[in-house]
Design an enzyme around this catalytic site. Structure first.
Site, PDB file in Angstrom:
ATOM      1  N   HIS A 128     -23.571 -22.956   7.183  1.00  0.00           N
ATOM      2  CA  HIS A 128     -24.256 -23.572   8.121  1.00  0.00           C
ATOM      3  C   HIS A 128     -24.190 -23.020   9.600  1.00  0.00           C
ATOM      4  CE1 HIS A 128     -25.445 -26.898   5.951  1.00  0.00           C
ATOM      5  NE2 HIS A 128     -24.165 -27.387   5.633  1.00  0.00           N
TER       6      HIS A 128
ATOM      7  N   ASP B  96     -22.264 -28.734  -4.493  1.00  0.00           N
ATOM      8  CA  ASP B  96     -22.290 -30.076  -4.072  1.00  0.00           C
ATOM      9  C   ASP B  96     -23.553 -30.711  -4.522  1.00  0.00           C
ATOM     10  OD1 ASP B  96     -23.248 -28.629  -2.238  1.00  0.00           O
ATOM     11  OD2 ASP B  96     -22.427 -29.217  -0.337  1.00  0.00           O
TER      12      ASP B  96
END
Length: 309
Positions: A125, A246
């Site tokens: 990110h 995830d």
């Protein structure tokens, strides 16, 4: 040649505070899973500190300085609402990026067949000039540009199967025709990027968003019809995997329903492409994954498959 595991105890000292999902126990769970007998053949190396010069290939100097200056002398500080740092975070971030640099060195020189970097904080990110989403520096992008600068590996592909879109890697790569970013991810979901129409300046960003509740069939279809052909067409000199787990069905932060075998299958397919185009050179780096048991199981399955790639 072996699969090499790069990690460092300093990555455990990045303290994000009570109740934060990106916690030190994530890395402890991964490392414990990789200590079992079946992983005794893993070559194990301590991650070095990334240098400012290495970081500057992916981030401007003022970003590097700003992140390191934000590290507190005590307690915690917030980079943003999600991204928390503590006194140990600076070294952890430098070791995380340094692990990928060292892994690139190892596979580029033939010391290792491939490598896995068990590190935190994660990186995908982190944009060129912005830390966010638990991430300070973009570990995969730092490694990609090091491959070019230090080893002449001009064309690098990053494949990101984290459940969240790697907006940072896309931001850094989008104007570079010799860098390819490919992502499967849940959409809509944080950070709100990764639409299929986001293609980069040179068509070098390939996004395959998946709806909530999607599972193995949808993931494998996206990989088979979109991601793998794009990498095959690109013909990379090095393949980096942003390995977030995830998207697992037990993860609490998202809503995809992958299982361990999906990560094994994806790793195998990426390994086939790496053997075809880049001498089997793969560097994989840990990104997300927040259910400790699912993370440990899926990550160890991924590394096990890397050992056979």
């Amino acid at each position: 040649m072996f699969t090499t595991l790069f990690t460092h105890p300093a990555c455990l000292n990045h303290d994000t505070g009570l109740g934060h999902p990106e916690c030190s126990d994530r890395l402890r769970a991964v490392l414990a899973a990789l200590e079992t007998e079946e992983f005794h053949m893993l070559e194990r190396q301590e991650a070095p500190l990334a240098t400012v010069e290495q970081l500057e290939r992916a981030h401007p100097r003022d970003h590097v300085d700003r992140v390191l200056a934000a590290i507190p002398q005590q307690d915690h500080a917030g980079i943003d609402a999600d991204t928390v740092v503590s006194p140990g975070s600076g070294e952890a971030a430098l070791r995380a990026a340094g692990a990928v640099v060292a892994a690139v060195d190892a596979v580029a020189t033939g010391q290792s067949r491939n490598a896995f970097c068990a590190v935190r904080p994660p990186g995908h990110h982190a944009e060129r000039a912005k830390a966010m989403g638990f991430c300070l520096f973009n570990n995969a992008a730092v490694g990609a540009y090091h491959a070019r600068a230090a080893h002449g590996l001009q064309r690098v592909a990053v494949m990101d199967f984290d459940v969240h879109h790697g907006n940072g890697t896309q931001d850094i790569f989008q104007n570079d025709p010799d860098m390819l970013y490919c992502s499967t991810h849940q959409s809509p979901l944080y950070p709100g990027t990764g639409d299929a129409g986001e293609k980069g300046e040179y068509g070098n960003c390939v996004n395959a968003p998946l709806p909530a509740m999607a599972g193995s069939p949808e993931f494998r279809h996206a990989m088979t019809t979109i991601i793998l052909p794009a990498i095959d067409h690109f013909k990379p000199d090095l393949l980096i995997i942003s390995a977030g787990f995830d998207a697992h069905s037990r993860d609490p932060l998202a809503g995809l329903h992958l299982i361990d075998d999906d990560f094994v299958w994806a790793t195998r397919k990426l390994g086939e492409l790496a053997r075809t185009h880049c001498g089997a050179r793969i560097v994989s780096v840990l990104e997300g994954g927040y259910n400790l048991r699912a993370l440990a199981s899926a990550c160890s399955a991924h590394v096990r498959e890397l050992m056979y790639c």
